[in-house]
Write an enzyme that holds these catalytic residues in place. Structure first.
Site, short mmCIF file in Angstrom:
data_model
loop_
_atom_site.label_atom_id
_atom_site.label_comp_id
_atom_site.label_asym_id
_atom_site.label_seq_id
_atom_site.Cartn_x
_atom_site.Cartn_y
_atom_site.Cartn_z
N LYS A 175 30.13 -9.43 44.16
CA LYS A 175 31.59 -9.63 44.21
C LYS A 175 32.16 -9.10 42.91
CE LYS A 175 35.08 -11.63 43.29
NZ LYS A 175 36.24 -10.94 42.65
N GLY A 228 32.39 -13.16 32.61
CA GLY A 228 33.84 -13.32 32.65
C GLY A 228 34.28 -14.37 31.63
N SER A 229 35.34 -15.08 31.97
CA SER A 229 35.93 -15.99 30.98
C SER A 229 35.19 -17.33 30.92
CB SER A 229 37.39 -16.26 31.33
OG SER A 229 37.45 -17.05 32.51
N VAL A 232 36.45 -19.82 33.74
CA VAL A 232 35.84 -19.65 35.07
C VAL A 232 34.35 -19.99 35.00
CG1 VAL A 232 35.36 -18.01 36.93
CG2 VAL A 232 37.58 -17.95 35.77
N GLY A 233 33.70 -19.61 33.91
CA GLY A 233 32.27 -19.89 33.74
C GLY A 233 31.98 -21.38 33.82
N GLU A 250 27.74 -15.11 31.14
CA GLU A 250 28.04 -14.28 29.97
C GLU A 250 29.55 -14.37 29.79
OE1 GLU A 250 27.62 -12.70 26.94
OE2 GLU A 250 25.75 -12.76 28.09
N CYS A 284 33.67 -7.92 25.51
CA CYS A 284 33.18 -9.23 25.06
C CYS A 284 32.73 -9.13 23.62
CB CYS A 284 31.99 -9.69 25.87
SG CYS A 284 32.25 -9.60 27.59
N GLU A 385 39.87 -16.16 22.57
CA GLU A 385 39.62 -14.76 22.94
C GLU A 385 40.90 -14.15 23.51
OE1 GLU A 385 37.01 -13.70 26.33
OE2 GLU A 385 35.99 -12.40 24.90
C1 UN1 Z 1 30.94 -6.60 27.50
O1 UN1 Z 1 32.01 -6.30 27.00
O2 UN1 Z 1 30.82 -7.54 28.30
O3 UN1 Z 1 27.97 -3.79 23.33
C2 UN1 Z 1 29.69 -5.84 27.32
C3 UN1 Z 1 28.87 -3.25 23.99
C4 UN1 Z 1 28.61 -2.79 25.38
C5 UN1 Z 1 28.55 -3.94 26.31
C6 UN1 Z 1 29.74 -4.83 26.22
N1 UN1 Z 1 27.40 -2.03 25.46
O4 UN1 Z 1 30.00 -3.12 23.55
#
Ligand code: UN1
Length: 494
Positions: A175, A228-229, A232-233, A250, A284, A385
Site C-alpha cells: 500500500k 512514515g510519521s 501513524v506509527g 521507520e 527522514c 519533525e
Molecule cells: C528516508 O528519508 O526515509 O539516507 C530515507 C538517505 C537515503 C534514505 C532516506 N538514502 O538520505
C-alpha cells in the site's frame, strides 16, 4: 487524458472494487496531472490479502535463490529504465532529477544486494551437549505481510521492503503513499514483467485511513512494515500489538549535524546545505538541526547563508535547480506555520521563511530555503519533525554539550559530526543516540549495505537494508536432529 493505473491482485490488473479513482499531480505544477489511480479500500485489501495467502504455501517451498532471482531481474529492468523512471518521479513528487536518479539507483543497488542474499540467507550451526545430535537455525518467513511506504523515496523505500519480503518467502500486499501511486504501480509492473508468480506481490493503492488501516487490521496479515510519521506509527504499533503481529516501524527524526571548531568549514557548510535542503528537506535523514561550536558559529553561519541564498528553486526537471517543491499544498502550509512557530519562540529567521512567488512558482508548492539562528533545544522547531526546507542553528561550548544537544529529542535516526579531533570522533560514536552516525559526511545518503533505522521514537528496534534486511520478514527456527538411536534427555537427565 492522463493514463489510468490499476491495482494488482493475484497477478491481475484490476480497478478498485468500488470503481473509485484519485489523482496524482505534479507538486511543481498543479496543472500537470500525472495519473488517475484506482482508489482501493477495505474490499480490495481483503481480496489482495486472500491472493497473498493463497500464493504463500507454494512460495514458501520455492528455493531462496529462485525467489531472489526475480529481485535481480527487477534490478536489471530498473537499470534499463532508470532515466525514464527518474523523470517520471520528478514529475510525480518533485525532487530534482539528480536525486530521483539516485533514488532509482538506490533501488537497483538494493535489488542486487538482496539477490546476493538469496544465495546466503545464512543460519547458524551450533554444537549439541548430547552425542550424535546436530543443531542449526534456519529462517522461516513470517507469512503474509503488509508494506506501507512514504512518498519521498518512491522506488528505494518500497524496494527496501518488497525485495527482502520476496527473498524471505513472504507474500505481500503493498500500500504505497497516496502522493506517489504512479511510480509504485510501475514498480509492481516490473515484478509482473519478470514473471513473479501471481499473488506473491499485490498492490492496493488508496488512502491510509481506508486501505492502510484495513491492511493493518486484517487478521490474515502476519506483519506490517511501515515508514512514515510517528503519529501513524504509534497507531499501527498499538493495533499490531493487540493482534501479536510483527510490526517494524521507520518513523520521524530530528537529525543533527555537529560542527566542531577544527572542522573543515567548507565541507561542513556544503554538507549542511545538502543535508538540509536536498529533497526540500523531506527526508527522514534531513539535517533539520545544526549544532556549531561557538568559535565556528559566525564564519559557518555566514558561509551557509551565502550558499543557501545561491540555491535555485524550481521544477526539478531543470538540471540547474537545487531546491525542489514540497509534496503538496497541505504540507506547504504546515511548513510555513512552523516558520511562525520558530519566530514566536524567539529563534532568529536568518533567511527564507516564505513561499516563493512568481510565474514559475505559483502553480507549485515552493518554499524558500529557511535557516533559523539562535535556536535552543527546548523550542518546538528543534523538537518536532517539520519535513520541509527548514533548519536551525544552535551554538555550544564543547563536545559534551554538542552531544547532549544532539541527543535532546525523542528521535534518533541520523547524526553527523565534522571534526578531525580523534577524541571528538570517538566520543560521538560512543554517546550519540542515533541509528546512523556519520563522521565528516552528511546526515543523508545512506548506502544499502548498511543497516538503516533509528533509536528512541524513530522506530521500534528494527533495521532495514544491510545484513539485517531479512530479519524484518523472518522468524528464527531452532532445529535439532538426533541420530543417536536413543531418546536422549537434555540437561543431564538420565
Ligand atoms: C528516508 O528519508 O526515509 O539516507 C530515507 C538517505 C537515503 C534514505 C532516506 N538514502 O538520505
Amino acid at each position: 487524458m492522463a493514463e489510468e493505473y490499476l491495482n494488482y491482485i493475484g497477478g491481475k490488473w484490476v480497478p478498485a472494487a468500488g470503481g473509485q479513482t484519485f489523482e496524482s499531480r505534479n507538486p511543481a505544477d498543479s496543472g500537470d496531472l500525472v495519473g488517475v489511480v484506482a482508489k482501493g479500500g477495505r474490499e480490495d485489501v481483503d481480496r489482495a490479502v486472500h491472493a497473498a495467502a493463497e500464493a504463500y504455501p507454494e512460495w514458501l517451498l520455492t528455493p531462496v535463490p529462485a525467489r531472489a532471482d526475480y529481485v535481480m531481474r527487477v534490478g536489471l529492468l530498473l537499470e534499463e529504465r532508470k532515466e525514464e523512471l527518474s523523470r517520471l518521479m520528478t514529475r510525480e513528487m518533485g525532487k530534482t532529477l539528480r536525486e530521483t536518479r539516485a533514488d532509482v539507483q538506490e533501488g537497483i543497488d538494493f535489488c542486487f544486494y538482496m539477490a546476493g542474499e538469496g544465495r546466503r540467507s545464512y543460519g547458524h550451526t551450533m554444537p549439541s551437549e548430547l552425542p550424535n545430535k546436530f543443531s542449526m537455525t534456519v529462517r522461516h518467513p513470517i507469512g503474509v505481510v503488509g508494506l506501507i511506504t512514504p512518498w519521498n523515496f518512491p522506488v528505494a523505500i518500497p524496494l527496501w521492503k518488497i525485495a527482502p519480503a520476496v527473498v524471505a518467502g513472504c507474500t505481500s500486499v503493498f500500500k504505497p503513499a497516496e502522493d506517489t501511486p504512479v511510480l509504485a504501480t510501475i514498480l509492481v509492473q516490473l515484478f509482473d514483467e519478470v514473471g513473479l508468480p501471481p499473488g506473491v506481490l499485490n498492490l492496493v493503492n488508496g488512502m491510509g485511513e481506508e486501505a492502510g488501516a484495513a491492511l493493518v487490521e486484517h487478521p490474515d496479515v502476519r506483519g506490517i512494515s511501515f515508514t512514515g510519521s510517528l503519529e501513524v506509527g504509534r497507531m499501527i504499533a498499538e493495533r499490531c500489538a493487540r493482534d501479536m503481529k510483527r510490526c517494524s516501524l521507520e518513523l520521524g527524526s530530528k537529525n543533527c549535524l555537529i560542527v566542531m571548531p577544527d572542522a573543515d568549514l567548507d565541507l561542513a557548510v556544503e554538507s549542511a546545505a545538502w543535508g538540509a535542503f536536498a529533497t526540500a528537506g523531506q527526508r527522514c535523514t534531513a539535517t533539520s538541526r545544526i549544532v556549531v561550536h561557538e568559535e565556528a558559529r559566525q564564519p559557518f553561519t555566514e558561509r551557509l547563508l551565502e550558499r543557501v541564498r545561491s540555491m535555485k528553486a524550481g521544477n526539478g526537471l531543470d538540471e540547474t535547480v537545487e531546491l525542489a517543491p514540497v509534496i503538496n499544498a497541505q504540507q506547504k502550509e504546515r511548513v510555513l506555520s512552523y516558520v511562525g512557530v520558530g519566530k514566536d519562540e524567539g529563534a532568529v529567521l536568518l533567511t527564507g521563511g516564505e513561499a516563493l512567488t512568481g510565474p514559475e512558482y505559483d502553480r507549485g508548492n515552493f518554499i524558500a530555503p529557511t535557516v533559523f539562528g539562535e535556536m535552543t533545544p527546548d523550542m518546538r522547531i528543534a523538537q518536532e519533525e517539520i519535513f520541509g526546507p527548514v533548519t536551525g542553528i544552535m551554538a555550544v561550548k564543547d563536545i559534551d554539550q554538542a552531544i547532549a544537544y544532539a541527543n535532546s529529542t525523542q528521535y534518533g535516526l541520523s547524526c553527523a559530526i565534522y571534526t578531525h579531533d580523534i577524541t571528538n570522533v570517538f566520543k560521538a560514536i560512543q554517546q550519540l543516540e542515533f541509528g546512523v552516525v556519520y563522521v565528516n559526511a552528511p546526515t543523508i545518503g545512506a548506502e544499502v549495505q548498511l543497516p538503516f533505522g533509528g533509536m528512541k521514537n524513530t522506530g521500534n528496534g528494527h533495521r532495514e537494508a544491510g545484513p539485517q534486511a531479512l530479519d524484518e520478514f523472518t522468524e528464527w527456527k531452532a532445529v535439532s536432529v538426533d541420530f543417536s538411536g536413543k531418546v536422549q534427555k537434555a540437561q543431564g537427565i538420565q
